[in-house]
Design a protein around this motif. Structure first.
Motif, PDB file in Angstrom:
ATOM      1  N   MET A  91      49.535 -38.639   8.311  1.00 50.82           N
ATOM      2  CA  MET A  91      49.166 -37.299   6.959  1.00 50.82           C
ATOM      3  C   MET A  91      50.631 -36.822   6.920  1.00 50.82           C
ATOM      4  O   MET A  91      50.779 -35.689   6.189  1.00 50.82           O
ATOM      5  CB  MET A  91      47.980 -36.604   8.039  1.00 50.82           C
ATOM      6  CG  MET A  91      46.711 -37.120   7.781  1.00 50.82           C
ATOM      7  SD  MET A  91      45.427 -36.069   8.795  1.00 50.82           S
ATOM      8  CE  MET A  91      45.720 -34.623   8.275  1.00 50.82           C
ATOM      9  N   SER A  92      51.079 -36.516   8.021  1.00 54.89           N
ATOM     10  CA  SER A  92      52.810 -36.034   7.322  1.00 54.89           C
ATOM     11  C   SER A  92      53.636 -36.638   6.490  1.00 54.89           C
ATOM     12  O   SER A  92      54.111 -36.528   5.837  1.00 54.89           O
ATOM     13  CB  SER A  92      53.262 -35.478   9.372  1.00 54.89           C
ATOM     14  OG  SER A  92      52.545 -34.878  10.680  1.00 54.89           O
ATOM     15  N   VAL A  93      53.420 -38.154   7.329  1.00 53.76           N
ATOM     16  CA  VAL A  93      54.905 -38.280   5.640  1.00 53.76           C
ATOM     17  C   VAL A  93      53.789 -38.768   4.702  1.00 53.76           C
ATOM     18  O   VAL A  93      54.219 -38.837   3.015  1.00 53.76           O
ATOM     19  CB  VAL A  93      54.497 -40.118   6.572  1.00 53.76           C
ATOM     20  CG1 VAL A  93      55.215 -41.238   5.481  1.00 53.76           C
ATOM     21  CG2 VAL A  93      55.351 -40.954   8.051  1.00 53.76           C
ATOM     22  N   LEU A  94      52.568 -38.795   4.364  1.00 57.43           N
ATOM     23  CA  LEU A  94      52.007 -38.760   3.233  1.00 57.43           C
ATOM     24  C   LEU A  94      52.111 -37.256   2.793  1.00 57.43           C
ATOM     25  O   LEU A  94      52.443 -36.988   1.622  1.00 57.43           O
ATOM     26  CB  LEU A  94      50.516 -38.365   3.139  1.00 57.43           C
ATOM     27  CG  LEU A  94      49.672 -40.205   3.482  1.00 57.43           C
ATOM     28  CD1 LEU A  94      48.359 -40.180   3.168  1.00 57.43           C
ATOM     29  CD2 LEU A  94      50.509 -41.239   2.423  1.00 57.43           C
ATOM     30  N   THR A 129      54.173 -36.640  -0.755  1.00 57.74           N
ATOM     31  CA  THR A 129      53.314 -35.365  -1.945  1.00 57.74           C
ATOM     32  C   THR A 129      54.411 -34.708  -2.424  1.00 57.74           C
ATOM     33  O   THR A 129      54.691 -34.298  -3.890  1.00 57.74           O
ATOM     34  CB  THR A 129      52.245 -35.228  -1.722  1.00 57.74           C
ATOM     35  OG1 THR A 129      50.877 -36.384  -1.195  1.00 57.74           O
ATOM     36  CG2 THR A 129      51.161 -34.330  -2.834  1.00 57.74           C
ATOM     37  N   ILE A 130      54.924 -33.938  -1.635  1.00 58.76           N
ATOM     38  CA  ILE A 130      56.125 -32.193  -1.634  1.00 58.76           C
ATOM     39  C   ILE A 130      57.025 -32.813  -2.388  1.00 58.76           C
ATOM     40  O   ILE A 130      57.835 -32.357  -3.448  1.00 58.76           O
ATOM     41  CB  ILE A 130      56.571 -32.068  -0.220  1.00 58.76           C
ATOM     42  CG1 ILE A 130      55.308 -31.042   0.157  1.00 58.76           C
ATOM     43  CG2 ILE A 130      57.200 -31.273  -0.868  1.00 58.76           C
ATOM     44  CD1 ILE A 130      55.151 -30.424   1.752  1.00 58.76           C
ATOM     45  N   VAL A 163      59.049 -31.589 -10.880  1.00 55.73           N
ATOM     46  CA  VAL A 163      58.574 -29.900 -11.344  1.00 55.73           C
ATOM     47  C   VAL A 163      61.232 -30.050 -11.657  1.00 55.73           C
ATOM     48  O   VAL A 163      60.707 -29.431 -12.367  1.00 55.73           O
ATOM     49  CB  VAL A 163      58.488 -29.119  -9.780  1.00 55.73           C
ATOM     50  CG1 VAL A 163      59.294 -27.591 -10.575  1.00 55.73           C
ATOM     51  CG2 VAL A 163      57.651 -28.654  -9.945  1.00 55.73           C
ATOM     52  N   CYS A 164      61.161 -30.025 -11.194  1.00 53.21           N
ATOM     53  CA  CYS A 164      62.884 -30.852 -11.049  1.00 53.21           C
ATOM     54  C   CYS A 164      63.213 -31.599 -12.710  1.00 53.21           C
ATOM     55  O   CYS A 164      63.134 -30.809 -13.588  1.00 53.21           O
ATOM     56  CB  CYS A 164      63.704 -31.448 -10.331  1.00 53.21           C
ATOM     57  SG  CYS A 164      63.881 -30.668  -8.779  1.00 53.21           S
ATOM     58  N   TYR A 165      62.169 -33.086 -12.474  1.00 51.74           N
ATOM     59  CA  TYR A 165      62.318 -33.403 -13.801  1.00 51.74           C
ATOM     60  C   TYR A 165      61.683 -32.392 -15.560  1.00 51.74           C
ATOM     61  O   TYR A 165      62.747 -32.570 -16.358  1.00 51.74           O
ATOM     62  CB  TYR A 165      61.908 -34.660 -14.119  1.00 51.74           C
ATOM     63  CG  TYR A 165      61.186 -35.233 -15.431  1.00 51.74           C
ATOM     64  CD1 TYR A 165      60.255 -35.635 -15.950  1.00 51.74           C
ATOM     65  CD2 TYR A 165      62.241 -36.380 -15.506  1.00 51.74           C
ATOM     66  CE1 TYR A 165      59.981 -36.005 -17.183  1.00 51.74           C
ATOM     67  CE2 TYR A 165      62.136 -37.167 -16.882  1.00 51.74           C
ATOM     68  CZ  TYR A 165      61.272 -36.865 -17.929  1.00 51.74           C
ATOM     69  OH  TYR A 165      61.053 -37.696 -18.839  1.00 51.74           O
TER      70      TYR A 165
END
Length: 184
Positions: free
Chosen positions: A126-129, A133-134, A141-143
């Protein structure tokens, strides 16, 4: 070498010469060496007492009262041996119940450990996912910001090419500069 039951946890088929039980780590060899030494000492003491009794009986001619007291001793010895047998049976049953409880505890500990490992794997996954996601959201957002800023730059920084020819007058040159300045 014999395969025995571990006296600590009750695991079946443990070598009596094993340094440690594979389940609980109990020193099986030391335990059976102590038992063997205790049995040998008990047998030696019994032999001593038997030889002493024989010597004493040879030295004295037993009278009728002594014969009856010997019969009473024999009966008492038989009663004691029966009591010892019942005690041994009781201790054996207690040891079995203890070993069963220990086996149940070991199984519950293994179950809990397996459940804990599964929970750790779920948390890591779950942490890796979450991190992925982040990162994707930040990238999106940057794009979009970069794309917007590029379009803004094109909107504000676009300077049309001004053709100045050798034959153009100063006035045409100044009008082209003013048009460019008005746009910005």
């Amino acid at each position: 070498m014999a395969l025995v039951k571990c006296p600590e946890c009750g695991r079946e088929r443990v070598s009596d010469t094993a340094e440690a039980c594979p389940d609980c780590g109990y020193n099986v060899r030391a335990y059976y060496e102590r038992v063997k030494e205790e049995n040998e000492k008990r047998l030696e003491e019994e032999e001593k007492t038997d030889t002493e009794k024989e010597q004493a009986s040879k030295e004295e001619q037993p009278s009728k009262e002594e014969k009856t007291s010997e019969e009473e001793r024999v009966l008492n010895a038989e009663k004691e041996s029966e009591e010892e047998k019942t005690l041994e049976k009781e201790t054996a049953s207690k040891e079995e119940s203890i070993s069963e409880r220990q086996n149940e505890r070991m199984e519950s500990v293994r179950y809990l450990e397996n459940g804990f490992q599964i929970q750790q794997k779920d948390i890591i996954l779950m942490s890796v996912l979450g991190i992925i996601t982040i990162l994707l959201l930040v990238g999106i957002v940057c794009y979009t910001n970069i794309k917007a800023s590029n379009s803004e730059k094109q909107k504000y920084c676009y300077i049309p090419s001004v053709e100045i020819k050798d034959n153009s007058s100063e006035q045409e040159f100044l009008e082209a500069i003013l048009k460019c300045k008005v746009q910005h």
